[in-house]
Write a protein that holds these residues in place. Structure first.
Motif, short mmCIF file in Angstrom:
data_model
loop_
_atom_site.label_atom_id
_atom_site.label_comp_id
_atom_site.label_asym_id
_atom_site.label_seq_id
_atom_site.Cartn_x
_atom_site.Cartn_y
_atom_site.Cartn_z
N THR A 1 36.70 59.23 -16.05
CA THR A 1 36.45 60.32 -17.00
C THR A 1 37.44 60.31 -18.15
OG1 THR A 1 35.64 61.61 -15.13
CG2 THR A 1 36.09 62.79 -17.18
N ASP A 2 38.72 60.08 -17.85
CA ASP A 2 39.76 60.14 -18.89
C ASP A 2 39.68 58.98 -19.87
OD1 ASP A 2 40.66 62.43 -17.63
OD2 ASP A 2 42.18 61.37 -16.44
N LYS A 3 39.04 57.89 -19.46
CA LYS A 3 38.97 56.71 -20.32
C LYS A 3 37.52 56.38 -20.67
CE LYS A 3 43.22 54.75 -18.38
NZ LYS A 3 43.85 53.59 -17.73
N LYS A 4 36.73 57.41 -20.78
CA LYS A 4 35.30 57.20 -21.04
C LYS A 4 35.04 56.63 -22.42
CE LYS A 4 34.77 62.03 -22.47
NZ LYS A 4 36.16 62.40 -22.23
N ASP A 5 35.97 56.78 -23.36
CA ASP A 5 35.77 56.28 -24.72
C ASP A 5 36.29 54.87 -24.91
OD1 ASP A 5 34.63 58.70 -25.52
OD2 ASP A 5 36.60 59.59 -25.89
N SER A 6 36.87 54.28 -23.88
CA SER A 6 37.39 52.92 -24.00
C SER A 6 36.25 51.93 -24.16
CB SER A 6 38.24 52.57 -22.77
OG SER A 6 38.66 51.23 -22.83
N ILE A 7 36.50 50.88 -24.93
CA ILE A 7 35.46 49.87 -25.16
C ILE A 7 35.52 48.77 -24.11
CG2 ILE A 7 35.39 50.32 -27.62
CD1 ILE A 7 37.07 47.77 -28.03
N HIS A 8 36.59 48.71 -23.32
CA HIS A 8 36.75 47.64 -22.35
C HIS A 8 36.26 48.08 -20.98
CE1 HIS A 8 38.99 45.22 -25.21
NE2 HIS A 8 39.82 46.23 -25.43
N ILE B 1 13.77 50.11 -26.06
CA ILE B 1 14.33 48.97 -25.34
C ILE B 1 15.07 48.02 -26.28
CG2 ILE B 1 13.71 46.92 -24.02
CD1 ILE B 1 11.57 48.56 -22.64
N GLU B 2 14.50 47.73 -27.45
CA GLU B 2 15.18 46.80 -28.37
C GLU B 2 16.51 47.37 -28.84
OE1 GLU B 2 13.17 44.60 -31.32
OE2 GLU B 2 11.20 44.88 -30.43
N THR B 3 16.54 48.65 -29.15
CA THR B 3 17.80 49.28 -29.54
C THR B 3 18.80 49.27 -28.39
OG1 THR B 3 16.56 50.73 -31.02
CG2 THR B 3 18.84 51.32 -30.57
N LEU B 4 18.30 49.48 -27.18
CA LEU B 4 19.16 49.44 -26.01
C LEU B 4 19.75 48.05 -25.82
CD1 LEU B 4 20.27 50.79 -23.45
CD2 LEU B 4 18.12 50.24 -22.31
N CYS B 5 18.97 47.01 -26.04
CA CYS B 5 19.48 45.64 -25.95
C CYS B 5 20.58 45.39 -26.97
CB CYS B 5 18.35 44.64 -26.14
SG CYS B 5 17.19 44.54 -24.77
N GLU B 6 20.40 45.90 -28.18
CA GLU B 6 21.41 45.71 -29.22
C GLU B 6 22.72 46.41 -28.85
OE1 GLU B 6 19.62 47.14 -32.75
OE2 GLU B 6 18.13 45.51 -32.88
N ARG B 7 22.62 47.62 -28.30
CA ARG B 7 23.84 48.34 -27.90
C ARG B 7 24.55 47.65 -26.75
NH1 ARG B 7 23.93 54.85 -28.30
NH2 ARG B 7 23.02 55.07 -30.38
N LEU B 8 23.76 47.19 -25.78
CA LEU B 8 24.35 46.50 -24.65
C LEU B 8 25.02 45.21 -25.09
CD1 LEU B 8 24.63 46.51 -21.53
CD2 LEU B 8 22.53 45.16 -21.46
N ASP B 9 24.40 44.51 -26.01
CA ASP B 9 24.96 43.26 -26.52
C ASP B 9 26.24 43.52 -27.31
OD1 ASP B 9 24.42 40.34 -26.77
OD2 ASP B 9 24.48 40.83 -28.90
N ALA B 10 26.24 44.57 -28.13
CA ALA B 10 27.45 44.89 -28.90
C ALA B 10 28.60 45.28 -27.99
CB ALA B 10 27.14 46.01 -29.89
N SER B 11 28.31 46.05 -26.95
CA SER B 11 29.33 46.45 -26.00
C SER B 11 29.89 45.24 -25.25
CB SER B 11 28.78 47.48 -25.02
OG SER B 11 29.69 47.77 -23.99
N TYR B 12 29.02 44.33 -24.87
CA TYR B 12 29.46 43.15 -24.12
C TYR B 12 30.34 42.25 -24.99
CZ TYR B 12 29.10 38.69 -21.63
OH TYR B 12 29.38 37.50 -21.00
N ASN B 13 29.99 42.09 -26.25
CA ASN B 13 30.74 41.20 -27.14
C ASN B 13 32.12 41.75 -27.48
OD1 ASN B 13 28.70 39.26 -27.31
ND2 ASN B 13 27.68 40.34 -28.98
#
Length: 825
Positions: A157-164, A487-499
């Motif tokens: 909860t305290d680190k919910k905004d972290s990108i890692h 779904i396509e927007t979801l794929c883009e977000r998931l890809d950006a988060s992974y990268n």
């Protein structure tokens, strides 16, 4: 950005829609028209892989009731019309069925005290083998729980905004239920019987004695128990709550500890604070306690109690709280001490039902570290209605009924639901699906949508997919709740988060990430090419890993740079002639046994066919006005990997010419491998420099390929009948299925031939080994998610091909479970 997620989780579920029901085939002369045959207790439970295990009174292929007893079936939620029988008990009814945390093993217990431990045989869904058996004579087993493996991951909860991922998702300290030598968690189950006995059944590695077991009394004296639930404590112990069923008797709680000493196991039980139901709101009309359920399996501080009267039911939530007990003034205590703290059960909230309660379920796992963990309670009533209650205050936030959700245009004789009695319910691990079974063993699956409306919020869906990526949980229940437009927007977000992750994190989760992303595109009508590209990318990565693992450095003293590293360094140079690349490499480092090379010929052929298809499609891809999602032709790293594989194939062809790929070409003197390497090298140079457009000369060379070489179809037409396909979005809900009958309305055939006029064989292609299996093979392995088929056994058994087969023995390339599929002659 994650504030909405926690609001949704705290609101829990606000929408329940019946997705489908699966019923047995009946006729006017069926014995099920007799109500007496419907009075059977059926059970159901969902694994972390979204596979349902359930019981029936008679077998599905028995229309006359001659197989009366208790039968255990399993079915994938993506193909629920294929039930697979695990075992049958013709003498005693099954009282408990439970999956382990990994979703690979199943425990089955019955009235006679027999405990059976089953697991997949060779990881096949419809083939099972018994791995353990224990018998407690004279005991009626009413509750079971597998040992915890000590793995628990939650969203911090305290680190919910972290990108890692490493900061956002934390592996929380949670001890295994039973430790073996070296701290390794043991596998086994804990059982509770109706006489107040607790037993442990532990799997061992001894072939002569596969299990060891122990027994102990829960309390100082044995007592009658009719309702029980078990949950896990963070220190490795179990929390057991029991009730005799009478509302005037206390609900007792115990702390149970299982230990392994050498080849034996021992149990210790300690009484914990108990409570009376009348300590809450008095229920004069309440006569029987029917269910006990911990709010979360890994949270022992909250307990749900369900009780019934004659025509109504009650749901209570009790929580463990610290209470300050004052000390009498006459006792000598320090002045600054006002009292001492004790832990007691306190009544928190109550919900009154208009009909008796028949089943109850709660959230399986806590996804966030918030205390108390957000969760919900779902109850099924005798009138076939479902009610979803929030944990805080037991407020009703959704309701549904089986008697009201069926379409009116269906024949009433075929889908009559007037006498449905819900026997058992269970919630999926992510909380997006509810499975219910009635007294006849028919299954009903509900969608649980947490978005306050008709869909799931994009941010919430992305976070859940990231959670599946980190934990390895199956995400099918989430797929079935998504809307095609997101779904396509979801794929883009998931890809950006992974990268945004570190290179090491990306490498560790690479395969799982590709599986998730491929499954998202696969359920889109216009996403089939992207899904095929991602599937090819995963295969390229796997083939590259397998080929490079066969290479050995010639100089054992130098470990800093092996053959794979040397090849990667040369490939990065601007060399378009494959033979010139060989001049920079040591041929001794690429030497492999000729027999091994021959066994890899089909994989070598697939790599060459992929390169040929990609280049032949380049002119068509260039003409696309708008393209979105993943495209293999634009993946600079993947194209370089294919170039590396072509170099390895070139070297191996010098060692054994018969392992080289076979091409049908117009000129015998055409060197296809050299041509493919040259064109791919030019393409990589243009992809590396985004400021330049692809040269017209390269496009012209690619346009000539179909005239020079017969291009084989890389992706044969793959027909699939499953829920997770583009056809799902065009169905009217709820859908009705029958056991053993494939629903033709869900048939989907994906035709994604890359090049017009390419060679199409019409045969089934092995997804793993890339060999032709014929147009209608009799027996194959089929994936329950993507529908891909593979050989059951491979006749070529070199070490390299055995390692390749082992890579896909547990699951398909898409992550789905295998099942044996037999074609009727």
């Amino acid at each position: 950005m994650y504030r909405e997620i926690y609001e949704i989780i705290n609101k829990n579920i606000t929408n329940m829609d019946l997705l489908y029901g699966v019923t047995r085939k009946t006729s006017s002369k069926s014995f099920f028209n007799n109500n007496s045959f419907q009075e059977g207790k059926c059970l159901c439970t969902i694994s972390s892989k979204n596979i349902a295990a359930f019981t029936t009174i008679v077998q599905f292929d028995d229309p006359h009731g001659k197989t009366w007893g208790s039968h255990v079936y399993v079915a994938d939620l993506n193909m629920p019309w294929y039930p697979h029988k695990v075992t049958s008990n013709r003498t005693c009814s099954v009282t408990a069925v439970e999956w382990d945390l990994s979703g690979d093993k199943l425990v089955i217990a019955d009235h006679s005290g027999e405990v059976q431990l089953w697991m997949f045989k060779d990881h096949i869904l419809n083939e099972w083998v018994q791995v353990g058996l224990a018998h407690f004579p004279g005991e009626d087993i009413i509750g079971v729980a597998w040992f915890h493996n000590g793995k628990k991951t939650s969203l911090v909860t305290d680190k919910k905004d972290s990108i890692h991922y490493s900061e956002k998702f934390n592996h929380l300290p949670f001890a295994p239920s039973v430790r073996q030598f070296g701290g390794r968690p043991a596998e086994g189950v804990l059982v509770v019987t109706g006489t107040g006995m607790v037993g442990a059944v532990m799997l061992t590695k001894d072939l002569l004695k596969p299990v060891c077991f122990a027994t102990e009394s829960l309390g100082s004296t044995r007592q009658k128990i009719s309702a029980v639930d078990l949950c896990y404590g963070k220190n490795g112990h179990f929390l057991v709550a029991v009730s005799s069923g009478t509302a005037s008797f206390p609900i007792r709680c115990y702390r149970v500890l299982v230990r392994k000493n050498d080849d034996k196991c021992s149990i210790t039980s300690q009484a914990l604070p108990s409570f009376f139901l009348q300590d809450g709101l008095l229920k004069d009309s309440c006569t029987e306690i029917t269910h006990l359920k911990f709010v979360v399996k890994e949270d022992a501080d909250s307990l749900v109690v369900a009780a019934n009267g004659e025509n109504e039911g009650f749901v209570d939530v009790w929580e463990l709280r610290e209470k300050l007990q004052p000390v009498h003034k006459l006792l000598p205590v320090p002045k600054n001490v006002e009292g001492f703290k004790t832990v007691v059960w306190q009544h928190q909230s109550q919900y009154k039902c208009t009909s008796p309660i028949t089943a109850i379920t709660t959230t399986k796992i806590s996804i966030v570290t918030t205390l108390p963990p957000p969760s919900c309670v779902i109850v099924a009533l005798a009138d076939s209605s479902f009610h979803c209650l929030s944990r805080d205050g037991l407020k009703e936030i959704a309701s549904s009924s089986l008697n009201m959700t069926w379409r009116q245009d269906e024949p009433s004789a075929k889908y009559s639901r007037s006498t449905v009695t819900i026997s058992h319910i269970d919630m999926s691990w992510l909380g997006f699906a509810l499975v219910a079974c009635d007294t006849q063993g028919n299954l009903y699956v509900y969608k649980l949508l947490p978005d306050g409306g008709q869909s799931i919020m994009l941010t919430y869906a992305c976070t859940m997919l990231e959670y599946c990526l980190v934990t390895g949980l199956d995400w099918l229940d989430l797929l079935l709740c998504l809307k095609s437009s997101m779904i396509e927007t979801l794929c883009e977000r998931l890809d950006a988060s992974y990268n945004r992750q570190t290179q090491a994190t990306q490498q560790f989760h690479y395969i799982q990430f590709l599986c998730i992303k491929t499954s998202l595109y696969r359920i889109l009508m216009n996403g089939q090419h992207k899904a095929a590209d991602l599937s090819s990318l995963l295969m390229v990565h796997s083939v590259s890993t397998a080929f490079k693992s066969l290479l050995r450095p010639s100089d054992l003293i130098s470990h800093d740079k092996g053959p794979a590293e040397s090849l990667a360094a040369v490939i990065n140079d601007a060399i378009t002639d494959v033979d010139k690349v060989l001049l920079h490499l040591d041929p001794k480092e690429f030497t492999v046994e000729p027999s091994t090379l021959q066994s890899l010929q089909q994989l070598i052929q697939w790599v060459a066919d992929l390169a040929l298809n990609l280049l032949a499609k380049l002119p068509e891809q260039r003409m696309q006005i708008k393209s979105g999602g993943y495209e293999l032709l634009k993946d600079h790293k993947a194209l370089n990997t294919i170039r590396e594989l072509l170099v390895i194939i070139r070297i191996w062809g010098l060692l054994r010419a018969s392992c080289l790929p076979v091409f049908y070409r117009s000129a015998d003197n055409l060197d296809v491998l050299a041509l493919l390497f040259r064109l791919l090298s030019k393409l990589v140079q243009f992809n590396g420099d985004t400021s330049q457009q692809i040269d017209d000369g390269l496009i012209d060379d690619c346009c000539l390929l179909p005239n020079q070489i017969m291009i084989p179809s890389l992706h044969e037409t793959n027909s699939i009948i499953a829920l997770a396909s583009p056809v799902l979005f065009y169905q009217n809900l709820p859908m009705q299925f029958e056991y053993g009958i494939e629903p033709e309305q869900l048939l989907f055939a994906s035709d994604i031939d890359y090049v017009e006029g390419c060679m199409y064989s019409g045969q089934i292609v092995d997804k793993i080994r890339h060999v032709y299996l014929g147009k209608q093979p009799l027996t194959v392995k089929q994936c329950t998610r993507c529908g891909a088929k593979a050989q059951v056994q491979n006749m070529i058994r070199t070490a390299a091909i055995r390692a390749w087969d082992q890579r896909w023995s547990r699951a398909c390339t898409c992550g789905g479970i295998w099942r044996i599929h037999k074609t009727s002659p």
